[in-house]
Design a protein around this motif. Structure first.
Motif, mmCIF file in Angstrom:
data_model
loop_
_atom_site.group_PDB
_atom_site.id
_atom_site.type_symbol
_atom_site.label_atom_id
_atom_site.label_comp_id
_atom_site.label_asym_id
_atom_site.label_seq_id
_atom_site.Cartn_x
_atom_site.Cartn_y
_atom_site.Cartn_z
ATOM 1 N N VAL A 149 -0.311 30.144 51.415
ATOM 2 C CA VAL A 149 0.620 31.078 50.781
ATOM 3 C C VAL A 149 1.925 30.327 50.562
ATOM 4 O O VAL A 149 2.495 29.775 51.506
ATOM 5 N N PHE A 150 2.376 30.305 49.316
ATOM 6 C CA PHE A 150 3.604 29.611 48.932
ATOM 7 C C PHE A 150 4.644 30.647 48.538
ATOM 8 O O PHE A 150 4.423 31.415 47.601
ATOM 9 N N ILE A 151 5.766 30.662 49.255
ATOM 10 C CA ILE A 151 6.849 31.606 48.986
ATOM 11 C C ILE A 151 7.948 30.864 48.235
ATOM 12 O O ILE A 151 8.435 29.827 48.694
ATOM 13 N N SER A 152 8.341 31.401 47.082
ATOM 14 C CA SER A 152 9.413 30.793 46.286
ATOM 15 C C SER A 152 10.736 30.822 47.040
ATOM 16 O O SER A 152 10.907 31.608 47.979
ATOM 17 N N GLY A 153 11.679 30.020 46.587
ATOM 18 C CA GLY A 153 13.030 30.059 47.138
ATOM 19 C C GLY A 153 13.552 31.481 47.065
ATOM 20 O O GLY A 153 13.599 32.077 45.991
ATOM 21 N N THR A 154 13.897 32.035 48.214
ATOM 22 C CA THR A 154 14.263 33.443 48.331
ATOM 23 C C THR A 154 15.667 33.541 48.911
ATOM 24 O O THR A 154 15.991 32.874 49.887
ATOM 25 N N THR A 155 16.473 34.377 48.305
ATOM 26 C CA THR A 155 17.878 34.480 48.689
ATOM 27 C C THR A 155 18.134 35.693 49.577
ATOM 28 O O THR A 155 17.223 36.448 49.883
ATOM 29 N N GLY A 156 19.385 35.864 49.935
ATOM 30 C CA GLY A 156 19.812 36.958 50.799
ATOM 31 C C GLY A 156 20.150 38.224 50.049
ATOM 32 O O GLY A 156 20.986 39.000 50.490
ATOM 33 N N ILE A 157 19.498 38.465 48.917
ATOM 34 C CA ILE A 157 19.721 39.705 48.170
ATOM 35 C C ILE A 157 18.932 40.828 48.826
ATOM 36 O O ILE A 157 17.744 40.686 49.101
ATOM 37 N N ASP A 158 19.591 41.941 49.056
ATOM 38 C CA ASP A 158 18.949 43.138 49.580
ATOM 39 C C ASP A 158 18.313 43.846 48.388
ATOM 40 O O ASP A 158 19.019 44.311 47.491
ATOM 41 N N SER A 159 16.985 43.928 48.356
ATOM 42 C CA SER A 159 16.305 44.498 47.185
ATOM 43 C C SER A 159 16.608 45.981 46.998
ATOM 44 O O SER A 159 16.476 46.501 45.894
ATOM 45 N N SER A 160 17.056 46.675 48.043
ATOM 46 C CA SER A 160 17.378 48.099 47.899
ATOM 47 C C SER A 160 18.705 48.320 47.179
ATOM 48 O O SER A 160 18.919 49.367 46.581
ATOM 49 N N THR A 161 19.592 47.313 47.217
ATOM 50 C CA THR A 161 20.894 47.450 46.555
ATOM 51 C C THR A 161 21.070 46.490 45.387
ATOM 52 O O THR A 161 21.931 46.704 44.540
ATOM 53 N N GLY A 162 20.277 45.408 45.377
ATOM 54 C CA GLY A 162 20.434 44.389 44.352
ATOM 55 C C GLY A 162 21.626 43.481 44.583
ATOM 56 O O GLY A 162 21.999 42.694 43.721
ATOM 57 N N ARG A 163 22.228 43.581 45.762
ATOM 58 C CA ARG A 163 23.407 42.775 46.096
ATOM 59 C C ARG A 163 23.135 41.866 47.286
ATOM 60 O O ARG A 163 22.236 42.131 48.082
ATOM 61 N N GLN A 183 18.813 38.113 55.741
ATOM 62 C CA GLN A 183 18.183 38.837 54.640
ATOM 63 C C GLN A 183 17.154 37.973 53.918
ATOM 64 O O GLN A 183 16.082 38.449 53.555
ATOM 65 N N ALA A 184 17.466 36.698 53.718
ATOM 66 C CA ALA A 184 16.508 35.799 53.060
ATOM 67 C C ALA A 184 15.224 35.701 53.878
ATOM 68 O O ALA A 184 14.119 35.738 53.319
ATOM 69 N N LEU A 185 15.349 35.591 55.191
ATOM 70 C CA LEU A 185 14.164 35.522 56.052
ATOM 71 C C LEU A 185 13.407 36.849 56.047
ATOM 72 O O LEU A 185 12.169 36.862 56.030
ATOM 73 N N ALA A 186 14.117 37.972 56.036
ATOM 74 C CA ALA A 186 13.454 39.279 55.947
ATOM 75 C C ALA A 186 12.708 39.399 54.617
ATOM 76 O O ALA A 186 11.591 39.934 54.569
ATOM 77 N N ASN A 187 13.305 38.890 53.546
ATOM 78 C CA ASN A 187 12.649 38.913 52.238
ATOM 79 C C ASN A 187 11.389 38.051 52.248
ATOM 80 O O ASN A 187 10.342 38.458 51.737
ATOM 81 N N GLY A 203 28.513 33.554 44.978
ATOM 82 C CA GLY A 203 28.215 34.346 46.158
ATOM 83 C C GLY A 203 26.980 33.912 46.941
ATOM 84 O O GLY A 203 26.775 34.354 48.062
ATOM 85 N N LEU A 204 26.156 33.040 46.367
ATOM 86 C CA LEU A 204 24.924 32.613 47.029
ATOM 87 C C LEU A 204 25.214 31.497 48.027
ATOM 88 O O LEU A 204 25.803 30.483 47.670
ATOM 89 N N LEU A 205 24.784 31.700 49.277
ATOM 90 C CA LEU A 205 24.999 30.706 50.327
ATOM 91 C C LEU A 205 23.732 29.987 50.740
ATOM 92 O O LEU A 205 23.794 28.851 51.206
ATOM 93 N N VAL A 206 22.558 30.641 50.593
ATOM 94 C CA VAL A 206 21.310 30.051 51.091
ATOM 95 C C VAL A 206 20.115 30.523 50.273
ATOM 96 O O VAL A 206 20.098 31.643 49.769
ATOM 97 N N SER A 207 19.141 29.645 50.156
ATOM 98 C CA SER A 207 17.844 29.961 49.561
ATOM 99 C C SER A 207 16.790 29.365 50.485
ATOM 100 O O SER A 207 16.917 28.217 50.918
ATOM 101 N N ILE A 208 15.767 30.163 50.803
ATOM 102 C CA ILE A 208 14.739 29.724 51.754
ATOM 103 C C ILE A 208 13.365 29.868 51.118
ATOM 104 O O ILE A 208 13.055 30.901 50.528
#
Length: 126
Positions: free
Chosen positions: A27-41, A53-57, A114-119
């Motif tokens: 399973v390959f997970i794309s670079g995922t950011t700390g955006i909360d999908s419920s708010t889009g922020r 948030q990135a790890l939760a995503n 505003g982006l600090l991390v991508s995982i």
């Protein structure tokens, strides 16, 4: 080997890439950011909040693929500011407290306000 596109509404998405791809037992997970999908922020303006948030995503995408964090074999972390490495590690260690997967960290090349991390992650189900 056919591939399966993994999607979930519990993580941010884009028409430009798949959230995840399952190919065989991988399973390959794309670079995922700390955006909360419920708010889009962004989940916050600290490296800890965005890492959390990135790890939760990532975990939500893994779950959709039938995997868990225990199945993760490799993690890639991209930081906007390498000075945030210690703060990222502080949160990261809560998610992988023992026997962590292989990992790399590098500086994020794209400038996104505003982006600090991508995982990104790779998991193995075998």
């Amino acid at each position: 080997m056919p591939r399966q596109i993994i999607t979930t509404s519990n993580a941010p998405s884009s028409p430009l890439f798949s959230q995840g791809v399952k190919a065989g037992s991988q399973v390959f997970i794309s670079g995922t950011t700390g955006i909360d999908s419920s708010t889009g922020r962004m989940a916050g303006d600290s490296i800890q909040a965005q890492t959390r948030q990135a790890l939760a995503n990532c975990e939500a995408i893994l779950r959709e693929a039938g995997a868990t964090l225990d199945d993760v074999v490799e993690v890639g972390v991209l930081l906007t500011d390498p000075g945030d490495f210690a703060g990222m590690n502080e949160e990261y260690a809560r998610w992988f407290p023992s026997e962590p997967p292989a990992r790399y960290a590098a500086k994020l090349g794209a400038e996104i306000p505003g982006l600090l991390v991508s995982i990104r992650m790779t998991a193995s189900l075998a």
